[in-house]
Design a protein around this motif. Sequence first.
Motif, PDB file in Angstrom:
ATOM      1  N   SER A   5       0.846  -1.211   0.000  1.00  0.00           N
ATOM      2  CA  SER A   5       0.000   0.000   0.000  1.00  0.00           C
ATOM      3  C   SER A   5       0.873   1.249   0.000  1.00  0.00           C
ATOM      4  O   SER A   5       0.505   2.281   0.567  1.00  0.00           O
ATOM      5  CB  SER A   5      -0.928  -0.005   1.213  1.00  0.00           C
ATOM      6  N   ALA A  36       3.908   2.908  -4.899  1.00  0.00           N
ATOM      7  CA  ALA A  36       3.833   2.100  -6.121  1.00  0.00           C
ATOM      8  C   ALA A  36       2.427   1.526  -6.284  1.00  0.00           C
ATOM      9  O   ALA A  36       1.822   1.631  -7.358  1.00  0.00           O
ATOM     10  CB  ALA A  36       4.873   0.981  -6.063  1.00  0.00           C
ATOM     11  N   GLN A  69       0.616  -5.170   4.821  1.00  0.00           N
ATOM     12  CA  GLN A  69       1.022  -5.382   6.227  1.00  0.00           C
ATOM     13  C   GLN A  69       0.711  -4.159   7.070  1.00  0.00           C
ATOM     14  O   GLN A  69       0.654  -4.237   8.280  1.00  0.00           O
ATOM     15  CB  GLN A  69       2.535  -5.567   6.287  1.00  0.00           C
ATOM     16  N   GLU A  70       0.605  -3.015   6.376  1.00  0.00           N
ATOM     17  CA  GLU A  70       0.436  -1.749   7.097  1.00  0.00           C
ATOM     18  C   GLU A  70      -1.044  -1.416   7.290  1.00  0.00           C
ATOM     19  O   GLU A  70      -1.917  -2.210   6.927  1.00  0.00           O
ATOM     20  CB  GLU A  70       1.115  -0.623   6.314  1.00  0.00           C
ATOM     21  N   LEU A 117       8.817  11.589   5.600  1.00  0.00           N
ATOM     22  CA  LEU A 117       9.264  11.028   6.885  1.00  0.00           C
ATOM     23  C   LEU A 117      10.578  11.658   7.348  1.00  0.00           C
ATOM     24  O   LEU A 117      10.835  11.743   8.549  1.00  0.00           O
ATOM     25  CB  LEU A 117       9.457   9.503   6.773  1.00  0.00           C
ATOM     26  N   ALA A 175       4.159  -5.081  -5.110  1.00  0.00           N
ATOM     27  CA  ALA A 175       4.625  -3.701  -4.868  1.00  0.00           C
ATOM     28  C   ALA A 175       5.111  -3.657  -3.424  1.00  0.00           C
ATOM     29  O   ALA A 175       4.582  -2.959  -2.565  1.00  0.00           O
ATOM     30  CB  ALA A 175       3.489  -2.709  -5.112  1.00  0.00           C
ATOM     31  N   GLY A 187       8.066  -2.955  -1.888  1.00  0.00           N
ATOM     32  CA  GLY A 187       8.988  -1.988  -1.295  1.00  0.00           C
ATOM     33  C   GLY A 187      10.348  -2.583  -0.980  1.00  0.00           C
ATOM     34  O   GLY A 187      10.755  -3.610  -1.542  1.00  0.00           O
ATOM     35  N   GLU A 198      19.239  13.779   5.189  1.00  0.00           N
ATOM     36  CA  GLU A 198      17.957  14.479   5.356  1.00  0.00           C
ATOM     37  C   GLU A 198      17.521  14.451   6.822  1.00  0.00           C
ATOM     38  O   GLU A 198      17.085  15.466   7.373  1.00  0.00           O
ATOM     39  CB  GLU A 198      16.895  13.829   4.465  1.00  0.00           C
ATOM     40  N   PHE A 199      17.655  13.284   7.462  1.00  0.00           N
ATOM     41  CA  PHE A 199      17.287  13.215   8.890  1.00  0.00           C
ATOM     42  C   PHE A 199      18.199  14.118   9.728  1.00  0.00           C
ATOM     43  O   PHE A 199      17.737  14.758  10.680  1.00  0.00           O
ATOM     44  CB  PHE A 199      17.354  11.779   9.400  1.00  0.00           C
ATOM     45  N   LEU A 219       9.670 -13.184  -0.843  1.00  0.00           N
ATOM     46  CA  LEU A 219       8.368 -13.789  -1.185  1.00  0.00           C
ATOM     47  C   LEU A 219       8.379 -14.252  -2.648  1.00  0.00           C
ATOM     48  O   LEU A 219       7.904 -15.345  -2.964  1.00  0.00           O
ATOM     49  CB  LEU A 219       7.274 -12.733  -0.968  1.00  0.00           C
ATOM     50  N   VAL A 237      10.664   8.270  -6.282  1.00  0.00           N
ATOM     51  CA  VAL A 237       9.280   8.542  -6.668  1.00  0.00           C
ATOM     52  C   VAL A 237       9.090   8.582  -8.194  1.00  0.00           C
ATOM     53  O   VAL A 237       8.157   7.965  -8.721  1.00  0.00           O
ATOM     54  CB  VAL A 237       8.823   9.889  -6.036  1.00  0.00           C
ATOM     55  N   ILE A 273       8.718   5.367 -10.086  1.00  0.00           N
ATOM     56  CA  ILE A 273       7.448   4.701  -9.752  1.00  0.00           C
ATOM     57  C   ILE A 273       6.312   5.266 -10.608  1.00  0.00           C
ATOM     58  O   ILE A 273       5.452   4.536 -11.099  1.00  0.00           O
ATOM     59  CB  ILE A 273       7.147   4.849  -8.237  1.00  0.00           C
ATOM     60  N   MET A 304      15.709  15.291  -5.886  1.00  0.00           N
ATOM     61  CA  MET A 304      15.965  16.413  -4.981  1.00  0.00           C
ATOM     62  C   MET A 304      16.331  15.857  -3.605  1.00  0.00           C
ATOM     63  O   MET A 304      15.637  14.958  -3.120  1.00  0.00           O
ATOM     64  CB  MET A 304      14.704  17.263  -4.878  1.00  0.00           C
TER      65      MET A 304
HETATM   66  C1  LIG Z   1      12.871   8.660   4.644  1.00  0.00           C
HETATM   67  C2  LIG Z   1      12.731   8.530   3.150  1.00  0.00           C
HETATM   68  C3  LIG Z   1      12.802   9.668   2.358  1.00  0.00           C
HETATM   69  C4  LIG Z   1      12.689   9.573   0.973  1.00  0.00           C
HETATM   70  N1  LIG Z   1      12.764  10.694   0.204  1.00  0.00           N
HETATM   71  C5  LIG Z   1      12.636  10.608  -1.140  1.00  0.00           C
HETATM   72  C6  LIG Z   1      12.690  11.772  -1.973  1.00  0.00           C
HETATM   73  O1  LIG Z   1      12.885  12.881  -1.491  1.00  0.00           O
HETATM   74  N2  LIG Z   1      12.528  11.627  -3.316  1.00  0.00           N
HETATM   75  C7  LIG Z   1      12.313  10.402  -3.907  1.00  0.00           C
HETATM   76  O2  LIG Z   1      12.172  10.320  -5.127  1.00  0.00           O
HETATM   77  N3  LIG Z   1      12.258   9.267  -3.136  1.00  0.00           N
HETATM   78  C8  LIG Z   1      12.409   9.352  -1.785  1.00  0.00           C
HETATM   79  N4  LIG Z   1      12.336   8.223  -1.016  1.00  0.00           N
HETATM   80  C9  LIG Z   1      12.035   6.941  -1.682  1.00  0.00           C
HETATM   81  C10 LIG Z   1      10.521   6.794  -1.961  1.00  0.00           C
HETATM   82  O3  LIG Z   1       9.798   7.228  -0.844  1.00  0.00           O
HETATM   83  C11 LIG Z   1      10.240   5.341  -2.293  1.00  0.00           C
HETATM   84  O4  LIG Z   1      10.878   5.062  -3.530  1.00  0.00           O
HETATM   85  C12 LIG Z   1       8.764   4.975  -2.407  1.00  0.00           C
HETATM   86  O5  LIG Z   1       7.990   5.521  -1.384  1.00  0.00           O
HETATM   87  C13 LIG Z   1       8.634   3.443  -2.426  1.00  0.00           C
HETATM   88  O6  LIG Z   1       7.320   3.075  -2.618  1.00  0.00           O
HETATM   89  P1  LIG Z   1       6.928   1.529  -2.760  1.00  0.00           P
HETATM   90  O7  LIG Z   1       5.437   1.506  -2.882  1.00  0.00           O
HETATM   91  O8  LIG Z   1       7.747   0.871  -3.795  1.00  0.00           O
HETATM   92  O9  LIG Z   1       7.375   0.866  -1.380  1.00  0.00           O
HETATM   93  P2  LIG Z   1       6.774   1.021   0.100  1.00  0.00           P
HETATM   94  O10 LIG Z   1       6.236   2.375   0.334  1.00  0.00           O
HETATM   95  O11 LIG Z   1       7.830   0.526   1.015  1.00  0.00           O
HETATM   96  O12 LIG Z   1       5.549   0.029   0.119  1.00  0.00           O
HETATM   97  C14 LIG Z   1       5.696  -1.368   0.211  1.00  0.00           C
HETATM   98  C15 LIG Z   1       4.412  -1.949   0.731  1.00  0.00           C
HETATM   99  O13 LIG Z   1       4.461  -3.373   0.666  1.00  0.00           O
HETATM  100  C16 LIG Z   1       3.922  -3.917   1.860  1.00  0.00           C
HETATM  101  N5  LIG Z   1       4.411  -5.290   1.990  1.00  0.00           N
HETATM  102  C17 LIG Z   1       5.683  -5.740   1.841  1.00  0.00           C
HETATM  103  N6  LIG Z   1       5.718  -7.078   1.987  1.00  0.00           N
HETATM  104  C18 LIG Z   1       4.448  -7.494   2.220  1.00  0.00           C
HETATM  105  C19 LIG Z   1       3.840  -8.756   2.448  1.00  0.00           C
HETATM  106  N7  LIG Z   1       4.533  -9.889   2.444  1.00  0.00           N
HETATM  107  N8  LIG Z   1       2.500  -8.792   2.671  1.00  0.00           N
HETATM  108  C20 LIG Z   1       1.758  -7.653   2.668  1.00  0.00           C
HETATM  109  N9  LIG Z   1       2.288  -6.431   2.452  1.00  0.00           N
HETATM  110  C21 LIG Z   1       3.612  -6.354   2.227  1.00  0.00           C
HETATM  111  C22 LIG Z   1       4.385  -2.925   2.921  1.00  0.00           C
HETATM  112  O14 LIG Z   1       3.627  -3.045   4.083  1.00  0.00           O
HETATM  113  C23 LIG Z   1       4.123  -1.598   2.178  1.00  0.00           C
HETATM  114  O15 LIG Z   1       2.765  -1.234   2.276  1.00  0.00           O
HETATM  115  C24 LIG Z   1      12.476   8.288   0.378  1.00  0.00           C
HETATM  116  C25 LIG Z   1      12.417   7.140   1.182  1.00  0.00           C
HETATM  117  C26 LIG Z   1      12.536   7.253   2.558  1.00  0.00           C
HETATM  118  C27 LIG Z   1      12.486   6.016   3.417  1.00  0.00           C
END
Ligand SMILES: Cc1cc2nc3c(=O)[nH]c(=O)nc-3n(C[C@H](O)[C@H](O)[C@H](O)COP(=O)(O)OP(=O)(O)OC[C@H]3O[C@@H](n4cnc5c(N)ncnc54)[C@H](O)[C@@H]3O)c2cc1C
Length: 392
Positions: free
Chosen positions: A13, A16, A38-39, A49, A114, A116, A165-166, A253, A295, A298, A324
């Motif tokens: 969720s 992506a 999972q969330e 964040l 999707a 992560g 960033e943190f 997985l 981002v 994605i 950025m």
């Molecule tokens: C602190 C931080 C700052 C960032 N800043 C930037 C930025 O400035 N610019 C930029 O371009 N990118 C940035 N990023 C990266 C960007 O946020 C990510 O690329 C993007 O959010 C990833 O999205 P996602 O959906 O692929 O993964 P996620 O958001 O991690 O989602 C994965 C999902 O899968 C679920 N999941 C995993 N395994 C299972 C399972 N077995 N069963 C059920 N659910 C499962 C998780 O619960 C989650 O909901 C940052 C990342 C972080 C951590």
Amino acid sequence: MSNPAQPICIIGSGLAAYTLIREYRKINAEHPITLVTQEAGDFYSKPMLSTAIAGQKSAEQLVTSPATKMAEQFNLVIHTHTTVKQIDPAHQKISVMSNNGQSFDIEYSQLVLALGADQIRIPMNGNASHEVQTVNDLQDYARFRKQLDGKKKVVILGAGLIGCEFANDLASGGYHVELIDLADQALSRLLPKPIAQALEQRLSSLGVLWHLGVSIQSVSHDGDQLQVILTNGEVIQADLVLSALGLAPRIQLAKEASITTNRGIVVNRQLKTNLQNIYSLGDCAEVEGHVLPYVMPIMQAARTLATVLAGQEASLAYPAMPVMIKTPALPLIVSPPPIGSTGSWSINELEDGIEGLFHNDRSELIGFALAGSATSQRANLTKLLPPILGST
Ligand SMILES: Cc1cc2nc3c(=O)[nH]c(=O)nc-3n(C[C@H](O)[C@H](O)[C@H](O)COP(=O)(O)OP(=O)(O)OC[C@H]3O[C@@H](n4cnc5c(N)ncnc54)[C@H](O)[C@@H]3O)c2cc1C
């Protein structure tokens, strides 16, 4: 065989999953979609964040749309706090378990992974090593913020994008920050040395202390505090230790279901894995050798996959996509040269900024790093860069 009456099932969720759904619903408003996560399933911007502490934002305030609203808006069935344990490609179903212990199967017509990425952790000694934090989702952020309450000093391991960033955010929020990295500069994978030094100076002026060329050996309890011993023997005290060492795509997985994996889950330009009706995108996916946990990739992948899932032809292309870095002490925009490129950086000092340009051996611009006032060159320079994945 695929049963088209079954839902499209999406695991995850994050950005992506929800961007894919948004794009797919523009094409098909009716086909059932089931989402398993999972969330809590609430929609939020993960990049926030690492910029929310100084503004004293709670995890709830970062949610832009709760799961119930997402379900209603996009006509979804959502299983929250539910983990997918197994994929059965032969019978086109997944086995899940909810946090309250309920197990059940969900059949799919098409499955999207999707999943992560996980924050990378390194082994450490010491009786408090398990207390080292990572912040990779909303729940982590809520816990970290709670633990910061009444505390003063945070040690951050990793001076990459997330660590810097943190550091900026925590220092702006009044915390004492010490930043540790094995490399001899900040953002070693993204910045040429002169720009890294400029960032280090700006963060130092906010009070950040640097320990470069070292790592953490152990984290132990020391009264109310933590004692951090570095690999060079130096000892520092901290209230909290945050690890920000980069991301590892979640591939386990997929691997267990005989889906081809490498660094990420391997997909083609249609975001399709080696198994029929199973797709992947986002931080867990690898397209022609590219794992791009940002981002913009994605957004590109979600548009392509939505079209493919709707039965139309599409092929993923990645233009140059600068990132950025949210360090207000020195704003940065980077488009790093591809890993393994040969060439060199040229550095131009501007008034209140630095422009770093990376040219290959044929004098073609293939990467850049812009700091301060130089960030205004982003659009012009991006046009000059080659695409990451050209159109087919
Ligand atoms: C602190 C931080 C700052 C960032 N800043 C930037 C930025 O400035 N610019 C930029 O371009 N990118 C940035 N990023 C990266 C960007 O946020 C990510 O690329 C993007 O959010 C990833 O999205 P996602 O959906 O692929 O993964 P996620 O958001 O991690 O989602 C994965 C999902 O899968 C679920 N999941 C995993 N395994 C299972 C399972 N077995 N069963 C059920 N659910 C499962 C998780 O619960 C989650 O909901 C940052 C990342 C972080 C951590």
